[in-house]
Structures are given as C-alpha cells and as structure tokens.
Design a protein around this motif. Structure first.
Motif, PDB file in Angstrom:
ATOM      1  N   LEU A  27      46.102 -49.131  98.016  1.00  0.00           N
ATOM      2  CA  LEU A  27      46.760 -48.341  99.061  1.00  0.00           C
ATOM      3  C   LEU A  27      46.255 -46.897  99.087  1.00  0.00           C
ATOM      4  O   LEU A  27      46.185 -46.283 100.155  1.00  0.00           O
ATOM      5  CB  LEU A  27      48.282 -48.362  98.867  1.00  0.00           C
ATOM      6  N   LEU A  28      45.912 -46.361  97.915  1.00  0.00           N
ATOM      7  CA  LEU A  28      45.465 -44.965  97.827  1.00  0.00           C
ATOM      8  C   LEU A  28      43.991 -44.789  98.195  1.00  0.00           C
ATOM      9  O   LEU A  28      43.585 -43.704  98.626  1.00  0.00           O
ATOM     10  CB  LEU A  28      45.708 -44.429  96.418  1.00  0.00           C
ATOM     11  N   ALA A  29      43.189 -45.830  98.039  1.00  0.00           N
ATOM     12  CA  ALA A  29      41.741 -45.722  98.269  1.00  0.00           C
ATOM     13  C   ALA A  29      41.382 -45.178  99.657  1.00  0.00           C
ATOM     14  O   ALA A  29      40.515 -44.303  99.754  1.00  0.00           O
ATOM     15  CB  ALA A  29      41.063 -47.067  98.016  1.00  0.00           C
ATOM     16  N   PRO A  30      42.037 -45.622 100.737  1.00  0.00           N
ATOM     17  CA  PRO A  30      41.690 -45.065 102.047  1.00  0.00           C
ATOM     18  C   PRO A  30      41.974 -43.563 102.163  1.00  0.00           C
ATOM     19  O   PRO A  30      41.420 -42.891 103.036  1.00  0.00           O
ATOM     20  CB  PRO A  30      42.559 -45.856 103.028  1.00  0.00           C
ATOM     21  N   LEU A  31      42.825 -43.044 101.281  1.00  0.00           N
ATOM     22  CA  LEU A  31      43.115 -41.600 101.265  1.00  0.00           C
ATOM     23  C   LEU A  31      42.171 -40.861 100.329  1.00  0.00           C
ATOM     24  O   LEU A  31      42.310 -39.659 100.119  1.00  0.00           O
ATOM     25  CB  LEU A  31      44.568 -41.357 100.823  1.00  0.00           C
ATOM     26  N   ASP A  32      41.229 -41.584  99.737  1.00  0.00           N
ATOM     27  CA  ASP A  32      40.269 -41.041  98.775  1.00  0.00           C
ATOM     28  C   ASP A  32      40.978 -40.484  97.538  1.00  0.00           C
ATOM     29  O   ASP A  32      40.617 -39.441  97.008  1.00  0.00           O
ATOM     30  CB  ASP A  32      39.384 -39.978  99.426  1.00  0.00           C
ATOM     31  N   LEU A  33      42.017 -41.205  97.105  1.00  0.00           N
ATOM     32  CA  LEU A  33      42.777 -40.837  95.906  1.00  0.00           C
ATOM     33  C   LEU A  33      42.702 -41.957  94.885  1.00  0.00           C
ATOM     34  O   LEU A  33      42.555 -43.127  95.239  1.00  0.00           O
ATOM     35  CB  LEU A  33      44.251 -40.585  96.251  1.00  0.00           C
ATOM     36  N   HIS A  34      42.837 -41.583  93.625  1.00  0.00           N
ATOM     37  CA  HIS A  34      42.900 -42.537  92.519  1.00  0.00           C
ATOM     38  C   HIS A  34      44.308 -42.501  91.929  1.00  0.00           C
ATOM     39  O   HIS A  34      44.980 -41.468  91.996  1.00  0.00           O
ATOM     40  CB  HIS A  34      41.880 -42.166  91.441  1.00  0.00           C
ATOM     41  N   PRO A  35      44.759 -43.633  91.346  1.00  0.00           N
ATOM     42  CA  PRO A  35      46.098 -43.629  90.745  1.00  0.00           C
ATOM     43  C   PRO A  35      46.270 -42.468  89.765  1.00  0.00           C
ATOM     44  O   PRO A  35      45.394 -42.177  88.955  1.00  0.00           O
ATOM     45  CB  PRO A  35      46.159 -44.980  90.024  1.00  0.00           C
ATOM     46  N   GLY A  36      47.393 -41.821  89.868  1.00  0.00           N
ATOM     47  CA  GLY A  36      47.703 -40.645  89.060  1.00  0.00           C
ATOM     48  C   GLY A  36      47.653 -39.380  89.899  1.00  0.00           C
ATOM     49  O   GLY A  36      48.505 -38.511  89.768  1.00  0.00           O
ATOM     50  N   GLN A  37      46.657 -39.293  90.780  1.00  0.00           N
ATOM     51  CA  GLN A  37      46.544 -38.109  91.624  1.00  0.00           C
ATOM     52  C   GLN A  37      47.717 -38.010  92.590  1.00  0.00           C
ATOM     53  O   GLN A  37      48.199 -36.912  92.875  1.00  0.00           O
ATOM     54  CB  GLN A  37      45.222 -38.132  92.401  1.00  0.00           C
ATOM     55  N   GLU A  38      48.194 -39.143  93.072  1.00  0.00           N
ATOM     56  CA  GLU A  38      49.308 -39.132  94.014  1.00  0.00           C
ATOM     57  C   GLU A  38      50.578 -38.598  93.357  1.00  0.00           C
ATOM     58  O   GLU A  38      51.371 -37.902  93.981  1.00  0.00           O
ATOM     59  CB  GLU A  38      49.541 -40.527  94.618  1.00  0.00           C
ATOM     60  N   VAL A  39      50.750 -38.895  92.081  1.00  0.00           N
ATOM     61  CA  VAL A  39      51.950 -38.441  91.374  1.00  0.00           C
ATOM     62  C   VAL A  39      51.926 -36.916  91.236  1.00  0.00           C
ATOM     63  O   VAL A  39      52.950 -36.254  91.389  1.00  0.00           O
ATOM     64  CB  VAL A  39      52.063 -39.144  90.002  1.00  0.00           C
ATOM     65  N   LEU A  40      50.755 -36.365  90.982  1.00  0.00           N
ATOM     66  CA  LEU A  40      50.609 -34.913  90.898  1.00  0.00           C
ATOM     67  C   LEU A  40      50.967 -34.267  92.243  1.00  0.00           C
ATOM     68  O   LEU A  40      51.741 -33.306  92.297  1.00  0.00           O
ATOM     69  CB  LEU A  40      49.178 -34.547  90.494  1.00  0.00           C
ATOM     70  N   LEU A  41      50.445 -34.822  93.325  1.00  0.00           N
ATOM     71  CA  LEU A  41      50.743 -34.278  94.654  1.00  0.00           C
ATOM     72  C   LEU A  41      52.230 -34.409  94.988  1.00  0.00           C
ATOM     73  O   LEU A  41      52.838 -33.471  95.526  1.00  0.00           O
ATOM     74  CB  LEU A  41      49.887 -34.970  95.714  1.00  0.00           C
ATOM     75  N   LEU A  42      52.819 -35.547  94.666  1.00  0.00           N
ATOM     76  CA  LEU A  42      54.249 -35.748  94.939  1.00  0.00           C
ATOM     77  C   LEU A  42      55.121 -34.800  94.107  1.00  0.00           C
ATOM     78  O   LEU A  42      56.139 -34.303  94.595  1.00  0.00           O
ATOM     79  CB  LEU A  42      54.648 -37.199  94.691  1.00  0.00           C
ATOM     80  N   GLU A  43      54.719 -34.541  92.876  1.00  0.00           N
ATOM     81  CA  GLU A  43      55.488 -33.613  92.031  1.00  0.00           C
ATOM     82  C   GLU A  43      55.462 -32.203  92.621  1.00  0.00           C
ATOM     83  O   GLU A  43      56.487 -31.530  92.681  1.00  0.00           O
ATOM     84  CB  GLU A  43      54.937 -33.614  90.603  1.00  0.00           C
ATOM     85  N   LEU A  44      54.297 -31.776  93.078  1.00  0.00           N
ATOM     86  CA  LEU A  44      54.207 -30.445  93.700  1.00  0.00           C
ATOM     87  C   LEU A  44      54.978 -30.398  95.008  1.00  0.00           C
ATOM     88  O   LEU A  44      55.585 -29.367  95.333  1.00  0.00           O
ATOM     89  CB  LEU A  44      52.744 -30.052  93.918  1.00  0.00           C
ATOM     90  N   ALA A  45      54.972 -31.489  95.761  1.00  0.00           N
ATOM     91  CA  ALA A  45      55.749 -31.539  97.005  1.00  0.00           C
ATOM     92  C   ALA A  45      57.240 -31.448  96.703  1.00  0.00           C
ATOM     93  O   ALA A  45      58.004 -30.826  97.449  1.00  0.00           O
ATOM     94  CB  ALA A  45      55.433 -32.816  97.777  1.00  0.00           C
ATOM     95  N   ARG A  46      57.656 -32.020  95.579  1.00  0.00           N
ATOM     96  CA  ARG A  46      59.069 -32.040  95.192  1.00  0.00           C
ATOM     97  C   ARG A  46      59.516 -30.694  94.625  1.00  0.00           C
ATOM     98  O   ARG A  46      60.595 -30.222  94.915  1.00  0.00           O
ATOM     99  CB  ARG A  46      59.277 -33.152  94.159  1.00  0.00           C
ATOM    100  N   THR A  47      58.649 -30.057  93.834  1.00  0.00           N
ATOM    101  CA  THR A  47      59.073 -28.869  93.079  1.00  0.00           C
ATOM    102  C   THR A  47      58.528 -27.555  93.608  1.00  0.00           C
ATOM    103  O   THR A  47      59.057 -26.507  93.294  1.00  0.00           O
ATOM    104  CB  THR A  47      58.623 -28.971  91.610  1.00  0.00           C
ATOM    105  N   GLY A  48      57.424 -27.611  94.342  1.00  0.00           N
ATOM    106  CA  GLY A  48      56.745 -26.382  94.748  1.00  0.00           C
ATOM    107  C   GLY A  48      55.750 -25.978  93.673  1.00  0.00           C
ATOM    108  O   GLY A  48      55.506 -26.731  92.722  1.00  0.00           O
ATOM    109  N   PRO A  49      55.144 -24.793  93.819  1.00  0.00           N
ATOM    110  CA  PRO A  49      54.121 -24.354  92.866  1.00  0.00           C
ATOM    111  C   PRO A  49      54.631 -24.411  91.429  1.00  0.00           C
ATOM    112  O   PRO A  49      55.813 -24.164  91.166  1.00  0.00           O
ATOM    113  CB  PRO A  49      53.839 -22.914  93.285  1.00  0.00           C
ATOM    114  N   MET A  50      53.702 -24.746  90.525  1.00  0.00           N
ATOM    115  CA  MET A  50      54.096 -24.937  89.129  1.00  0.00           C
ATOM    116  C   MET A  50      52.933 -24.552  88.221  1.00  0.00           C
ATOM    117  O   MET A  50      51.776 -24.786  88.561  1.00  0.00           O
ATOM    118  CB  MET A  50      54.456 -26.410  88.931  1.00  0.00           C
ATOM    119  N   ILE A  51      53.272 -23.975  87.076  1.00  0.00           N
ATOM    120  CA  ILE A  51      52.247 -23.686  86.072  1.00  0.00           C
ATOM    121  C   ILE A  51      51.676 -25.024  85.609  1.00  0.00           C
ATOM    122  O   ILE A  51      52.417 -25.983  85.391  1.00  0.00           O
ATOM    123  CB  ILE A  51      52.838 -22.874  84.903  1.00  0.00           C
ATOM    124  N   GLN A  52      50.362 -25.077  85.459  1.00  0.00           N
ATOM    125  CA  GLN A  52      49.686 -26.334  85.163  1.00  0.00           C
ATOM    126  C   GLN A  52      50.216 -26.987  83.890  1.00  0.00           C
ATOM    127  O   GLN A  52      50.365 -28.206  83.829  1.00  0.00           O
ATOM    128  CB  GLN A  52      48.180 -26.115  85.080  1.00  0.00           C
TER     129      GLN A  52
END
Length: 154
Positions: A27-52
């Motif tokens: 499902l992620l391949a057409p978005l040019d994403l690999h598993p794990g990257q989506e979770v990082l993006l979703l976490e930032l969408a949920r919390t806003g900017p965050m220290i790495q």
C-alpha cells in the motif's frame, strides 16, 4: 503452555506480522514510502514538531534508524530538520506541506489496511483487538524488566 499450543500461537503471530508488513509495504509503495516511514510521518502529524531523540523514543526505534528515515524523508521534501533552539546538537523534525498532505493519504491507507485486516470478525472482537495486541506487545517489551504477571483474559 504445552509446545503444540505455544508453537501454534507463535506461528500465528509470526504469520500475521509478516503478512501485515507485506500488505502495508504494498500500500505504501505507490507513495514511494517504505514501512516505518509512515509511522514517523503519522507521529509528526499527531504531535507536531519534535526533537529527533524524542521522536525515536515515541516510535520505539533506535536513533540511527530514525536518522536514516528522517534523511530519506527530508530528501523527498516531506520533513525538515533544524537545530533545536535549546540545544544546537539536537534536531527538531517537522512536517512540510508535502509531508502533511502525505500524512493525510497515509491515514486513508491505514484505514483501508485496518478494514482489510479485520474483515469477517465480529465488532466486539475488533473493538477488543487493540487492547489485546498492546498487552501482547507490552509483554514483549525489552525496554522494561520482564514481569511474570498474569494478564486477565480479554
């Protein structure tokens, strides 16, 4: 638990995780994403900017893994990293407009994946699954000492 039951349980969990990850990857391949990257993006969408470093903790990933994901997502224009005002050695990670739009698409894919995953199960079972699966995950959390407590059946 006897070996036959233990084997059946372990095989079922292994089979589920492999299939779920493979379906997520498809499902992620057409978005040019690999598993794990989506979770990082979703976490930032949920919390806003965050220290790495905090992002690494929130994702339950080792810092080098988050650094690698962040580099790839930054190169694709989905996130930006900048020095933290309080500590120039730390990086603040935030979504770009592209990353925010991509997170919206990921949410749709995640809904599709969840619906596919639980098709045919009774609503009560679907409602109970997150708690059951989180208990299983907590039982396997290597960041805390293992406790031999019995969890009540769900």
């Amino acid at each position: 638990m006897d070996f036959e039951r233990a084997d059946a349980l372990n095989q079922a969990i292994r089979h589920l995780t492999l299939r779920h990850r493979a379906r997520a990857a498809a499902l992620l391949a057409p978005l040019d994403l690999h598993p794990g990257q989506e979770v990082l993006l979703l976490e930032l969408a949920r919390t806003g900017p965050m220290i790495q470093a905090k992002l690494s903790e929130a994702l339950g990933c080792e810092p080098p893994s988050v650094t690698l994901m962040a580099r790839k997502l930054e190169a694709a224009g989905h996130i930006r990293r900048k020095p933290a005002p309080s500590d120039r050695r730390a990086s603040v990670v935030e979504l770009t407009d592209s990353g925010t739009a991509l997170a919206g698409r990921i949410k749709q894919l995640w809904s599709t994946l969840a619906e596919e995953t639980v098709t045919g199960l009774p609503a009560e079972t679907v409602a109970a699954l997150p708690g059951i699966l989180m208990t299983i995950a907590d039982n396997l959390d290597t960041r805390r000492p293992h406790q031999h407590s019995q969890h009540p059946p769900a």
